[in-house]
Each structure stands twice: as structure tokens, then as C-alpha cells.
Scaffold this active site. Structure first.
Site, PDB file in Angstrom:
ATOM      1  N   ASP A  12     -41.595 -15.562 -14.842  1.00 37.38           N
ATOM      2  CA  ASP A  12     -41.551 -14.292 -15.582  1.00 37.38           C
ATOM      3  C   ASP A  12     -40.454 -14.411 -16.640  1.00 37.38           C
ATOM      4  O   ASP A  12     -39.276 -14.574 -16.314  1.00 37.38           O
ATOM      5  CB  ASP A  12     -41.258 -13.154 -14.594  1.00 37.38           C
ATOM      6  CG  ASP A  12     -41.169 -11.792 -15.280  1.00 37.38           C
ATOM      7  OD1 ASP A  12     -41.353 -11.723 -16.513  1.00 37.38           O
ATOM      8  OD2 ASP A  12     -40.913 -10.804 -14.569  1.00 37.38           O
ATOM      9  N   ASP A 106     -46.249 -12.500 -20.386  1.00 42.16           N
ATOM     10  CA  ASP A 106     -45.022 -13.219 -20.029  1.00 42.16           C
ATOM     11  C   ASP A 106     -44.887 -13.536 -18.544  1.00 42.16           C
ATOM     12  O   ASP A 106     -43.804 -13.832 -18.075  1.00 42.16           O
ATOM     13  CB  ASP A 106     -43.799 -12.429 -20.517  1.00 42.16           C
ATOM     14  CG  ASP A 106     -43.553 -11.189 -19.683  1.00 42.16           C
ATOM     15  OD1 ASP A 106     -44.530 -10.603 -19.205  1.00 42.16           O
ATOM     16  OD2 ASP A 106     -42.377 -10.813 -19.511  1.00 42.16           O
ATOM     17  N   GLU A 107     -46.001 -13.465 -17.781  1.00 45.54           N
ATOM     18  CA  GLU A 107     -45.930 -13.754 -16.342  1.00 45.54           C
ATOM     19  C   GLU A 107     -47.074 -14.657 -15.909  1.00 45.54           C
ATOM     20  O   GLU A 107     -48.214 -14.441 -16.306  1.00 45.54           O
ATOM     21  CB  GLU A 107     -46.065 -12.453 -15.522  1.00 45.54           C
ATOM     22  CG  GLU A 107     -44.899 -11.520 -15.640  1.00 45.54           C
ATOM     23  CD  GLU A 107     -45.031 -10.327 -14.695  1.00 45.54           C
ATOM     24  OE1 GLU A 107     -44.155  -9.461 -14.738  1.00 45.54           O
ATOM     25  OE2 GLU A 107     -46.019 -10.257 -13.930  1.00 45.54           O
TER      26      GLU A 107
HETATM   27 MG   LIG Z   1     -40.805 -10.467 -18.099  1.00 42.60          MG
END
Ligand SMILES: [Mg+2]
Length: 385
Positions: A12, A106-107
């Protein structure tokens, strides 16, 4: 180093949008950056770690953020930049992981079980992934490794920013026990508040016999699933998310079922729809995955290869039915069933003979006209003209 029965790596990126602004303009490094739109009506979309001590958070009106942090550097959102960074990071995870799913910009989750021969030390693997992402993008990514997705996610949240956490097999429950219940996925602020009112604040409380009658009333038949979650038991698979990498259908039943014939009929119907889609696209599938979720929300899957790439359902069904039957535990009630086809590639003419091909083309014409429910090639026998 002992081999893990299952290993999931979760990544993350820390404050992705605010960090991206610094990547694009390095002179902002260390400054109190936030991404958002200007006052009076604007809101903060993302806050960097530098402004969080001021109490600035995402979704806050920009006017209020400026009162809390007068030196705030406001940067407008830049979608193309985020998407560029995202594809650079995907190139990194594609290089490391055969099985990876990005669940947001973003993960990502990667199933690293089979990578243990190559990378026996999860800490070293996590560090290598962090460094590769930083080198490629300039972004910091918090990474956590655990036996399941949920524990990996909770561990990453607990180790932000720039963290690296490894939760060893067998220590999941102990890791979760002292954390607040709201750190569990699926327990939102409202549920956390209701739990707080009955005295349940920590994850360990969910396993405390004193609270069991009340929790059973609140959760009903999902209570065993909640207890499993609190112990870090989680078999949810990482399903690769690449477009065109797979094609699938699943359904949640109105009533849980243990009827094997009904489960078979459901998947047979899905297969008919999916192969129609494959043929429309001129594709064939090299592999399939059967998925079941039982009444306690436990997911089990079975992935198999066909002897060669196929797109004609009667030829595919025997393998899928065998996999389904081997997955079913007698007497178990199921709430969801699904099938997906993967390793998709261009279909070649030689996949079926001319006669079959003609029958399939005729069937596809009828499906186009009347919908998939209208016709289904029966059983596993070859259709006759
Ligand atoms: Mg993040």
C-alpha cells in the site's frame, strides 16, 4: 527457514496522491503538501504525512485545513500522473509476482506461496519489492506479509508509513488480539460504535466467551465467520485482476444449498455464457477456476488446466465438473458458486472439427438473437447437425 503453508504479500503506497505531487516536483519534499481544490468550496483529497500532525485529513474542507495549517501547500489533483505511476508499479509487480491483484490505484495483493523456493525469507522479499517500487517511481510503499490477505492488510495499516511487517504463521491471533475492532475490514465506524456500547473494543473481545451471546445475536449465522476473522483465519484467494486475463461469473444464492445437481447446473449455465463470450472474441481458455463459498463465508477454489486451450463448453465441462465435485464437502451448505476461465489466448481453427464448428456457429447465432438462456448444448456429447 520453514516454508509457509500460504503466503500473501500486501503493498500500500503511503499517501499516494500527496507523494506523487512531491515526485513530480521534488522542491515540495518535506513541505506540508495536500492535494485538493481551493477554498471556499474545495476539499482536501489527500493529505501528506507532513500535514497529518496538524489534524489535516482527507475529505476536510480546504478552508478548514488552511486554518489548521496556514503554511499548507495545496496541489491540484493530477490523474494522468497517478495513472502513469500506477502502470510503472504494475510493471514492477508483474516482474516479481505471477499471481497479483491491484485492488486500487495504490494497493495490491500477491500470492507468494510458490515464490518461497526463490525467496525463502519474506522480510528480504518485502524489502526488495519496496526498493524496486521506490527506484521505479520515487514512491514509498508499506509492505506486509502474512498467511492471509486480511492479516496482511491490518499489519500494513499498523506499520505506515514506510513500513515492513512480517506476521509469522501461527502468530496471527496474537497479532490481532490487542488491536481495536475497527481495524478489521468490514467493521466500520457504526458497527464499532455498537460494539463499544456492549463493551467490545478489542479484537480479542470478539473471542471472549462473556460477549458471545450478545455477539451471536448481532451477527447471527455470520458469527463463526467473525470469530475466524478475529483469529486471522482467512482463505480468501488473490484473484489476478488483469483485464482479459480471465473471464468469470459467480452468483450468491437466495438460499444456501447443498444440492450438488443444482450447483452443477449453475456452473454449467455460467460455462455456456462464458464460452459464448470467448468464441465471440475469438479466444480460447487454457485454465479454469471453480469457486465455492460456504454458509460460514469460507471461500474454497480449485484451479486446473485443460489438456489444451478450449472454447467449446461440452469439451470443457467434464474437467470443471470433476473439479467442482472434488471441492464440495458432503453436507456443507453453500451460498455462492462461480467459475472463471483464464490463460486466455487467440483460438486456432483446429480447436474443433468443421462439423462441430458449424454447430457452434449456429448456436452462437441463436444466442445472439435470443440471449444465452435460449439454448444450451446438452451434456458432454457432440451435437448433431
Ligand atoms: Mg495508500
Amino acid at each position: 527457514m520453514a516454508r509457509w503453508p500460504r503466503q500473501i504479500l500486501f503493498g500500500d503506497v503511503d499517501a499516494m496522491f500527496a507523494s506523487a505531487a512531491v515526485v513530480a516536483n521534488p522542491s515540495l519534499a518535506g513541505k506540508p503538501v495536500a492535494v485538493g481544490s481551493p477554498p471556499p468550496r474545495g476539499i482536501i483529497a489527500a493529505a501528506s504525512y507532513a500535514v497529518r500532525p496538524y489534524g489535516v485529513t482527507s475529505a476536510m474542507p480546504t478552508a478548514q485545513a488552511l486554518r489548521l495549517c496556514p503554511d499548507l501547500v495545496l496541489v491540484p489533483p493530477d490523474r494522468p500522473l497517478y495513472e502513469r505511476l500506477h502502470s510503472t508499479m504494475r510493471a514492477v509487480t508483474d516482474r516479481f509476482f505471477p499471481i497479483c491483484a491491484w485492488t486500487s490505484i495504490d494497493e495490491f495483493y500477491a500470492d507468494t506461496t510458490d515464490l518461497q523456493t526463490l525467496h525463502p525469507d519474506p522480510t528480504a522479499l518485502g524489502q526488495a519489492v519496496k526498493e524496486a517500487i521506490f527506484e521505479a517511481t520515487g514512491l514509498c510503499c508499506t509492505v506486509a506479509v502474512a498467511t492471509g490477505k486480511m492479516v496482511a492488510k491490518v499489519a500494513a495499516d499498523a506499520h505506515k508509513p514506510d513500513g515492513l511487517a512480517v506476521i509469522q504463521p501461527g502468530t496471527e491471533a496474537a497479532f490481532l488480539a490487542p488491536r481495536p475492532v475497527r481495524s478489521l475490514p468490514g467493521i466500520g465506524p457504526k458497527t464499532a460504535e455498537r460494539l463499544d456500547r456492549i463493551g467490545v473494543t478489542l479484537i480479542s473481545d470478539l473471542l471472549d466467551q462473556r460477549f458471545e451471546p450478545l455477539l451471536r445475536r448481532m451477527w447471527g449465522k455470520r458469527f463463526p465467520a467473525l470469530q475466524a476473522l478475529a483469529q486471522g483465519i482467512d482463505h480468501d484467494p488473490v484473484e489476478p485482476d488483469r483485464a482479459q486475463k480471465s473471464l468469470g461469473q459467480e452468483t450468491t444464492f437466495d438460499h444456501d444449498t447443498r444440492d450438488v445437481a443444482f450447483l452443477e447446473q449453475t456452473l454449467r449455465g455460467f460455462l455456456s455464457d462464458l464460452t459464448h463470450e470467448l468464441r465471440q472474441e475469438g479466444l480460447a481458455a487454457g485454465a479454469f477456476t471453480v469457486k465455492l463459498k460456504d454458509a460460514a463465508f469460507t471461500v474454497t477454489t480449485r484451479q486446473r488446466h485443460f489438456s489444451k486451450p478450449l472454447n467449446y463448453d461440452p469439451a470443457m465441462w467434464p474437467d470443471i465438473r470433476t473439479a467442482l465435485r472434488s471441492l464440495i464437502r458432503p453436507g456443507t451448505l453453500y451460498r455462492l458458486a462461480g467459475v472463471s476461465l483464464s490463460e486466455l489466448g487467440p483460438a486456432t481453427e483446429s480447436l474443433f472439427d468443421q462439423r462441430t464448428s458449424k454447430a457452434v456457429a449456429a448456436m452462437d447465432a441463436i444466442i445472439e438473437k435470443h440471449g444465452a438462456k435460449a439454448i444450451r448444448l446438452g451434456g458432454t456429447t457432440e451435437p448433431r447437425d
